[in-house]
Design a protein around this motif. Structure first.
Motif, PDB file in Angstrom:
ATOM      1  N   ASN A  38       0.701  -1.143   0.042  1.00  0.00           N
ATOM      2  CA  ASN A  38      -0.039   0.070  -0.119  1.00  0.00           C
ATOM      3  C   ASN A  38       0.928   1.198  -0.157  1.00  0.00           C
ATOM      4  N   THR A  39       1.999   1.265   1.190  1.00  0.00           N
ATOM      5  CA  THR A  39       2.685   2.552   0.991  1.00  0.00           C
ATOM      6  C   THR A  39       3.446   2.508  -0.158  1.00  0.00           C
ATOM      7  N   ILE A  40       4.116   1.408  -0.897  1.00  0.00           N
ATOM      8  CA  ILE A  40       5.011   1.357  -1.863  1.00  0.00           C
ATOM      9  C   ILE A  40       4.100   1.867  -3.125  1.00  0.00           C
ATOM     10  N   GLN A  41       2.843   1.621  -3.215  1.00  0.00           N
ATOM     11  CA  GLN A  41       1.743   2.424  -4.381  1.00  0.00           C
ATOM     12  C   GLN A  41       1.779   3.511  -4.096  1.00  0.00           C
ATOM     13  N   ASN A  42       1.548   4.100  -2.920  1.00  0.00           N
ATOM     14  CA  ASN A  42       1.414   6.003  -2.865  1.00  0.00           C
ATOM     15  C   ASN A  42       2.851   6.409  -3.171  1.00  0.00           C
ATOM     16  N   TYR A  43       3.963   5.808  -2.875  1.00  0.00           N
ATOM     17  CA  TYR A  43       5.233   6.553  -3.375  1.00  0.00           C
ATOM     18  C   TYR A  43       5.296   6.411  -4.721  1.00  0.00           C
ATOM     19  N   THR A  44       4.863   5.286  -5.329  1.00  0.00           N
ATOM     20  CA  THR A  44       5.092   5.206  -6.793  1.00  0.00           C
ATOM     21  C   THR A  44       4.079   6.132  -7.629  1.00  0.00           C
ATOM     22  N   PHE A  45       3.056   6.221  -7.051  1.00  0.00           N
ATOM     23  CA  PHE A  45       1.974   7.376  -7.411  1.00  0.00           C
ATOM     24  C   PHE A  45       2.472   8.426  -7.891  1.00  0.00           C
ATOM     25  N   ASP A  46       3.140   9.163  -6.920  1.00  0.00           N
ATOM     26  CA  ASP A  46       3.712  10.495  -6.897  1.00  0.00           C
ATOM     27  C   ASP A  46       4.905  10.490  -8.065  1.00  0.00           C
ATOM     28  N   ILE A  47       5.622   9.596  -8.388  1.00  0.00           N
ATOM     29  CA  ILE A  47       6.510   9.487  -9.563  1.00  0.00           C
ATOM     30  C   ILE A  47       5.934   9.441 -10.895  1.00  0.00           C
ATOM     31  N   GLU A  48       4.635   8.803 -10.891  1.00  0.00           N
ATOM     32  CA  GLU A  48       3.989   8.417 -12.162  1.00  0.00           C
ATOM     33  C   GLU A  48       3.250   9.887 -12.447  1.00  0.00           C
ATOM     34  N   LYS A  49       2.932  10.708 -11.591  1.00  0.00           N
ATOM     35  CA  LYS A  49       2.476  12.005 -11.768  1.00  0.00           C
ATOM     36  C   LYS A  49       3.491  12.931 -12.630  1.00  0.00           C
ATOM     37  N   LEU A  50       4.679  12.631 -12.150  1.00  0.00           N
ATOM     38  CA  LEU A  50       5.735  13.657 -12.817  1.00  0.00           C
ATOM     39  C   LEU A  50       5.938  12.934 -14.164  1.00  0.00           C
ATOM     40  N   VAL A  51       5.889  11.657 -14.500  1.00  0.00           N
ATOM     41  CA  VAL A  51       6.068  10.970 -15.647  1.00  0.00           C
ATOM     42  C   VAL A  51       4.820  11.419 -16.508  1.00  0.00           C
ATOM     43  N   LEU A  52       3.711  11.292 -16.118  1.00  0.00           N
ATOM     44  CA  LEU A  52       2.601  11.918 -16.877  1.00  0.00           C
ATOM     45  C   LEU A  52       2.708  13.281 -17.387  1.00  0.00           C
ATOM     46  N   PHE A  53       3.220  14.275 -16.376  1.00  0.00           N
ATOM     47  CA  PHE A  53       3.430  15.492 -16.794  1.00  0.00           C
ATOM     48  C   PHE A  53       4.636  15.621 -17.892  1.00  0.00           C
ATOM     49  N   LEU A  54       5.752  14.743 -17.891  1.00  0.00           N
ATOM     50  CA  LEU A  54       6.553  14.920 -18.846  1.00  0.00           C
ATOM     51  C   LEU A  54       6.072  14.398 -20.099  1.00  0.00           C
ATOM     52  N   GLU A  55       5.376  13.450 -20.537  1.00  0.00           N
ATOM     53  CA  GLU A  55       4.590  12.808 -21.617  1.00  0.00           C
ATOM     54  C   GLU A  55       3.833  13.984 -22.116  1.00  0.00           C
ATOM     55  N   THR A  56       2.807  14.462 -21.275  1.00  0.00           N
ATOM     56  CA  THR A  56       1.991  15.296 -21.502  1.00  0.00           C
ATOM     57  C   THR A  56       2.750  16.678 -22.285  1.00  0.00           C
ATOM     58  N   ASN A  57       3.732  16.900 -21.843  1.00  0.00           N
ATOM     59  CA  ASN A  57       4.437  18.203 -22.334  1.00  0.00           C
ATOM     60  C   ASN A  57       5.746  17.714 -23.269  1.00  0.00           C
ATOM     61  N   SER A  58       5.715  16.518 -23.859  1.00  0.00           N
ATOM     62  CA  SER A  58       6.760  15.997 -24.718  1.00  0.00           C
ATOM     63  C   SER A  58       8.280  16.427 -24.105  1.00  0.00           C
ATOM     64  N   ILE A  59       8.382  16.310 -23.002  1.00  0.00           N
ATOM     65  CA  ILE A  59       9.824  16.423 -22.412  1.00  0.00           C
ATOM     66  C   ILE A  59      10.396  15.152 -22.127  1.00  0.00           C
ATOM     67  N   THR A  60      11.430  14.706 -22.771  1.00  0.00           N
ATOM     68  CA  THR A  60      12.057  13.493 -23.004  1.00  0.00           C
ATOM     69  C   THR A  60      13.291  13.277 -21.730  1.00  0.00           C
ATOM     70  N   GLN A  61      13.139  14.027 -20.732  1.00  0.00           N
ATOM     71  CA  GLN A  61      14.208  13.626 -19.746  1.00  0.00           C
ATOM     72  C   GLN A  61      13.963  12.569 -19.092  1.00  0.00           C
ATOM     73  N   THR A  62      15.038  11.891 -18.436  1.00  0.00           N
ATOM     74  CA  THR A  62      14.934  10.513 -17.779  1.00  0.00           C
ATOM     75  C   THR A  62      15.394  10.844 -16.364  1.00  0.00           C
ATOM     76  N   PRO A  63      15.227  10.134 -15.474  1.00  0.00           N
ATOM     77  CA  PRO A  63      15.541   9.936 -13.904  1.00  0.00           C
ATOM     78  C   PRO A  63      17.188  10.502 -13.656  1.00  0.00           C
ATOM     79  N   ILE A  64      17.845  10.192 -14.712  1.00  0.00           N
ATOM     80  CA  ILE A  64      19.417  10.376 -14.658  1.00  0.00           C
ATOM     81  C   ILE A  64      19.607  11.938 -15.231  1.00  0.00           C
TER      82      ILE A  64
END
Length: 299
Positions: free
Chosen positions: A24-50
């Motif tokens: 449950n906690t891991i899901q919540n942590y992951t949810f926050d990162i997925e929000k960021l990934v969705l933002f990058l995709e929506t704005n066609s930003i190709t940056q990676t975690p690195i």
């Protein structure tokens, strides 16, 4: 996204295996990162975690600040900080892009507390003519008198009951176990349920040791406990917003108001840090003033 996926997967494994967090906690942590990934995709930003920059993170935070309140925003930032700290420790990058990003100030919002009268009314509203009624009374008594989290209650085993010694064994966050004192009246209600109701159920394989079961002989879900409590609140016209956590919160508040020390409350609640328990100190300034007047040598 595929680039992010592999890092997220590694991070999830780290949270599970090394930090011992629940799914449950891991899901919540992951949810926050997925929000960021969705933002990058929506704005066609190709940056990676690195190679994602602090500027991009700032844009994302600016974006979410228009969608959520300060508390949710702080949670997202905290979740991302944790992820990038992991990326840093694994030597994937040399800096944390969230290092200089400030978390919005939020007052710690405490849930409503129930008075002992309100708890009595909720329990009195249970229909004991039904088999579920006896179970629900035992559930509410256990939530309140032992200060359990809802997941701790649903996972409680018969083999965790040490009534002879006056304790129950509770498995909390990160599989950490603690012994919590249990009162005689709560013991009595659990035994009535266990011996008069539970033993007539057709218990499903794998749930033989689970204490609280649904009518199909399986473990109760967290949602079911929420529903039981919400329905009782409606029944007694309670105007407060309550959940299973309200009983845990009331347990700690009532202990504090009756003179229990914070360290004992911390141990019973299974808080890793005393800071979490200290939140209860901000509850009732009036009560604290009375304590000072009563006990301080220079009152």
């Amino acid at each position: 996204m595929s680039n992010w996926k592999s890092y997220i997967k590694e991070y999830q494994n780290y949270l599970k295996l090394e930090r011992g967090l629940s799914d449950n906690t891991i899901q919540n942590y992951t949810f926050d990162i997925e929000k960021l990934v969705l933002f990058l995709e929506t704005n066609s930003i190709t940056q990676t975690p690195i190679n994602i920059t602090e500027e991009t993170i700032q844009q994302f935070i600016y974006h979410i600040s228009s969608l959520v309140n300060a508390r949710s925003q702080a949670r997202v930032i905290s979740g991302l900080k944790s992820f990038f700290t992991y990326i840093l420790f694994e030597d994937y990058r040399k800096d944390n892009p969230l290092e200089l990003i400030e978390v919005p100030k939020t007052g710690r919002k405490l849930p409503d507390t129930l008075s002992t009268t309100e708890i009595d009314k909720l329990i009195a509203a249970i229909d004991l003519a039904t088999p579920e009624g006896e179970r629900n009374r035992a559930i509410l008594e256990t939530l309140y008198s032992c200060g359990l989290r809802v997941s701790e209650l649903t996972n409680l085993k018969i083999s965790d009951l040490f009534f002879e010694e006056g304790f129950i064994k509770v498995t909390g966050k990160g599989n950490k176990q603690r012994f919590v004192p249990i009162g005689k009246s709560t013991e009595k209600y659990i035994l009535i349920y266990k011996e008069q109701i539970r033993n007539h159920l057709n218990i499903q394989k794998g749930f033989e040791d689970t204490l609280f079961l649904n009518r199909r002989g399986r473990q109760l879900t967290r949602a079911m406990i929420f529903t039981i409590i919400k329905d009782l609140a409606v029944k007694i016209n309670l105007s407060k917003t309550i959940s299973p956590h309200t009983f845990r919160h009331s347990f700690a508040t009532h202990l504090l108001e009756n003179g229990a020390d914070l360290r004992s409350i911390q141990l019973m609640l299974g808080h890793e840090s005393i800071t979490t328990t200290e939140v209860y100190m901000h509850l009732d300034r009036k009560h604290l003033a009375q304590v000072l007047t009563k006990f301080h040598p220079r009152k």
